[in-house]
Every structure is written in C-alpha cells, then in structure tokens.
Design an enzyme around this catalytic site. Structure first.
Site, PDB file in Angstrom:
ATOM      1  N   GLY A  44      -4.413  -3.276   0.589  1.00  0.00           N
ATOM      2  CA  GLY A  44      -3.325  -2.391   1.020  1.00  0.00           C
ATOM      3  C   GLY A  44      -3.535  -1.001   0.469  1.00  0.00           C
ATOM      4  CG  ASN A  45      -2.166   2.250   2.063  1.00  0.00           C
ATOM      5  OD1 ASN A  45      -1.004   2.610   1.923  1.00  0.00           O
ATOM      6  ND2 ASN A  45      -2.667   1.900   3.246  1.00  0.00           N
ATOM      7  NE  ARG A  46      -2.750   4.092  -6.120  1.00  0.00           N
ATOM      8  CZ  ARG A  46      -2.804   3.126  -7.024  1.00  0.00           C
ATOM      9  NH1 ARG A  46      -1.731   2.422  -7.296  1.00  0.00           N
ATOM     10  NH2 ARG A  46      -3.938   2.870  -7.650  1.00  0.00           N
ATOM     11  CB  SER A  47       1.674   4.218   2.347  1.00  0.00           C
ATOM     12  OG  SER A  47       2.787   4.540   3.142  1.00  0.00           O
ATOM     13  CB  ALA A  74      -0.898   4.905   4.814  1.00  0.00           C
TER      14      ALA A  74
END
Ligand code: CTP
Length: 401
Positions: A209-212, A277
């Site tokens: 995943g990512n930090r969005s 994102a």
C-alpha cells in the site's frame, strides 16, 4: 460557495445597519471579498470607518468624496467589479427608489449602473413592510429578477412585534451561499472522484500500500457536492468518514476494484477526478491464506495495475472533463505536464512532497494546476478544504465559455 466571490455590500438607513458589520465579517469569513457602499443616512447609523476597517477597503457614500482633488467617485467601476450587489439592510425608501430608477444618491447610482445581479434584504417596521406600496415595490423588483431575502418576524425597534426585522447576518450569508449554488456551473453535473490508497494483497492479511490518507480526495468530493454537483466517491481504505453531502460512496480495496468501479460509472459522468494514490503494481498470484513465516517468498513478483486516469483520458467523449493528480517528490512541474499529456487529462494538479506541509497524510497542501491549453495556476500552502475549493473554482472557470 462564497469563496473568492466579489460582493458589493450596500447599506441603507435603517437601525439594522449595525448588523451589516457582522454581515461583512461573515461574508469575509466564508472567503468572499467585500466592498461597501452606503447611503448618506446609513452613515448616521454606522460609521464608514467601521466598515472600512473590517473590509480593508475604502467605503463609498458620495459622488464627490475626492472633490478637493477634482475627482468624482466612479460608481460604474464598482458595479462592474462585483459578482453580486447585496443591499442589506434595504429600507422601504431605497426599495421604492430602486423601482423608480432614481439615482439621487451614490448607492442608487451604483444600482442603476451595475451589470451584476442584485439581492435585497429588506428591514423596516411591520406596517411599512405590509403596506401595499412596499409589497408592490417588492413585486416589481422580483419581476426584474432581483432576489429578496425575506425579513424575519420578532420585536422591532419601534417596540412593535411582527415581520420586518432584517434577516440575521448568518442567514443572509446562507441565502447568498444557496443563491450562488443555484447558479453554479456545477449544478446538476455528475462528478466521479477516486480517493485514498489501494491495498494490493500479498496474502490474506498482508498487502502493498502507500501512505495516502485520502484527505485531499474527500475534501474535493465535498467541495464538488457543495458547488451543486452530484458526486460519486470511490475510495480505497482510509480512516475517514465520507462527507455527508456526497450522494454515493463506494469502498474498494485494490487498484483493479477501483478501476472496474470507476470505468463502469465513467460513461455517465461529466467530470472525473482521479486523486487516488493507486498502487502501480500488485503481487502476482497472492495467496488466499495467511502465509506462515517459513512460507514467505524471498521476493514478490509484481505486475502492473490498470491505470484509471489513463482509461478516463482514452475513453472520454466530448463534454467530459478529466482531472488528474501528480504526486512528485521533486519539483515535479515537468513530470506533471508530461502526465497531463500522456493520460489525456484536461487538467492536472501537482503536489510535491518537496514542499513542506504538502502531499500525503498532512492536513495542508500546496498545489500547482496545469490546464490542457497551457494555463498554469500556482497556489500557496493551504488547508486541504481550501485547496479543494481552489481546484473546484479552477474547474468551474475552465468549464465556463
Ligand atoms: N492513477 C490512476 N491509476 C493508476 C495510477 C495512477 O488512476 N494505476 C492516477 C492517479 O490517481 C493520479 C495520476 O494517475 O491522478 C498520477 O498518479 P501518479 O502516481 O503521480 O503517477 P503514475 O501514473 O503512477 O506515474 P509515476 O509513478 O511514474 O509518477
């Protein structure tokens, strides 16, 4: 809806003029730029100095305030400057003079020469308000498409009790808000917004995943809805509560689910905004069970995910408007403009983590907007709600012929 609106506030000679200071303040608090014109009698109820101090602009009440310099005050300019001319309070005398087309004070001359729409908030004693002459005047103004913000009922300065009190400043600001919303170029438009990160499973419990945080996308969905659009928000996993004014919210986990959901809706929307994102790659053949420690692979093979924004750009028909985001870690202008062209978007919003307070996870953002025709708009660091409003304003301006 009052963000960046230019409101010319006309104040006439009623005791309710004291509330105009609060009204000017409230309009400014909602993002409007306010200038003030007063009738000579109004200046006896509240001083021009108060209004000038609050608005940060000179207040006009006379044709010849610069007479010692041989200058006249340009009533035409003020009327052309304004998006709307709001007369609050509007006395029975001023309403009648407006109907007659009189121009014997500066405010009335501005009324005659202004090209912008006019709104009045009457204030007077109950019998003056009920009088057939006043009611006929209001009817005549309505027939000229002047909007009336009805007075409230309650105790009046005369000691009587009834309908005639000017509406409260907050209610006038709300009425103005709805007035702009009804005329918004986004009224009735269907808008699709993708937001948040996506989670691409490695196994039943792990993901890439990512930090969005999704904050920018949620703020944009709320701002489009506030501007009168019907909004569908397709969101990846976030901690946020969807905005209450958004009509439809669909929760997805993966880039593929986001893509499928967005493409299924795309045909019917007028504006599509890709703020998500999205993970650019996903593990090939994720395990349906949780992998045990000793089962974890040394490396994870990835395959690309479908690009929702690129599919919007490739499939859009005339009349559809596509907005993308570019999140960069460097200055980013070149890559944002490259993404605008490659993904065939109409507009791209650049935010870069190189700017302090901008990008993922923060409550603020700093953006530059690039339009297809080469126009560029630079904005300061602001709250994400304010940035969303700037983006919606830029889209609205771009849609207007
Ligand atoms: N986007 C999308 N689907 C993807 C990847 C990106 O819809 N699979 C959209 C994003 O929502 C954003 C825009 O494309 O509006 C640009 O995303 P960004 O991550 O900045 O660019 P990428 O296309 O991923 O390019 P790169 O990673 O090379 O910067």
């Amino acid at each position: 809806m009052l963000h960046n609106r230019r409101i010319l506030l006309g104040i006439t000679g009623s005791i309710a003029a004291y509330k105009s200071a609060l009204l000017a303040r409230e309009l400014q608090r909602r993002g409007a730029e306010v200038r003030v014109v007063m009738t000579p009698v109004a200046t006896e109820f509240i001083t021009p100095l108060t209004l000038a101090t609050l608005t940060g602009h000179r207040v006009y009440s006379d044709f010849t305030e610069d007479k010692n310099k041989g200058l006249w005050t340009n009533h035409v300019e003020l009327g052309l400057w304004a998006d709307v001319f709001l007369i609050a309070p509007a006395t029975a005398q001023t309403l009648s003079s407006m109907v007659a087309g009189a121009g014997d004070n500066f405010l009335l001359a501005v009324h005659l020469s202004s090209r912008c729409p006019v709104i009045v908030a009457p204030a007077m004693d109950l019998d003056m308000f009920q009088h057939p002459a006043t009611q006929e005047n209001l009817g005549a103004l309505r027939s000229r498409e002047i909007s009336i913000i009805e007075p409230d009922s309650g105790p009046l300065a005369s000691g009587l009790d009834g309908k005639g009190r000017m509406a409260e400043p907050n209610d006038i600001a709300d009425a103005l808000d709805s007035w702009f919303a009804d005329r918004s170029p986004l009224q009735g438009k269907r808008v699709l917004v993708t937001a948040g990160p996506t989670h691409e499973p490695i196994d039943a419990v792990r993901f890439i995943g990512n930090r969005s945080s999704g904050k920018m996308g949620y703020a944009l969905a709320a701002a489009f809805a506030k501007a009168g659009a019907t909004v569908k928000l397709i969101t990846g996993p976030t901690q946020l509560t969807p905005p209450a004014n958004v009509q439809e919210v669909v929760h997805v986990q993966t880039a593929q689910e986001m893509f499928d959901e967005a493409i299924a809706s795309f045909e019917k929307v007028d504006i599509a905004v890709a703020t998500a994102a999205v993970a650019d790659a996903r593990p090939i053949n994720p395990s349906e069970n949780k992998l045990r420690k000793n089962e974890l692979p040394d490396a994870i093979s990835l395959e690309p995910t479908p690009d929702t924004l690129a599919a919007f750009g490739a499939n859009k028909h005339s009349g559809q408007f596509v907005v993308g985001f570019a999140l960069e870690t460097d200055e980013g202008r070149g890559s944002a403009q490259e993404k605008l062209k490659r993904k065939k978007a109409d507009m791209i919003v650049l935010n870069t983590t190189a700017d302090q307070g901008a990008g993922f996870g923060t409550d603020t953002n700093k953006v530059t907007i690039f339009e297809k025709d080469g126009k560029t708009h630079n904005f300061e660091l602001k709250s994400k709600a304010e940035v969303a409003q700037d983006i919606v304003d830029t889209v609205m301006n771009s849609l207007q012929p």
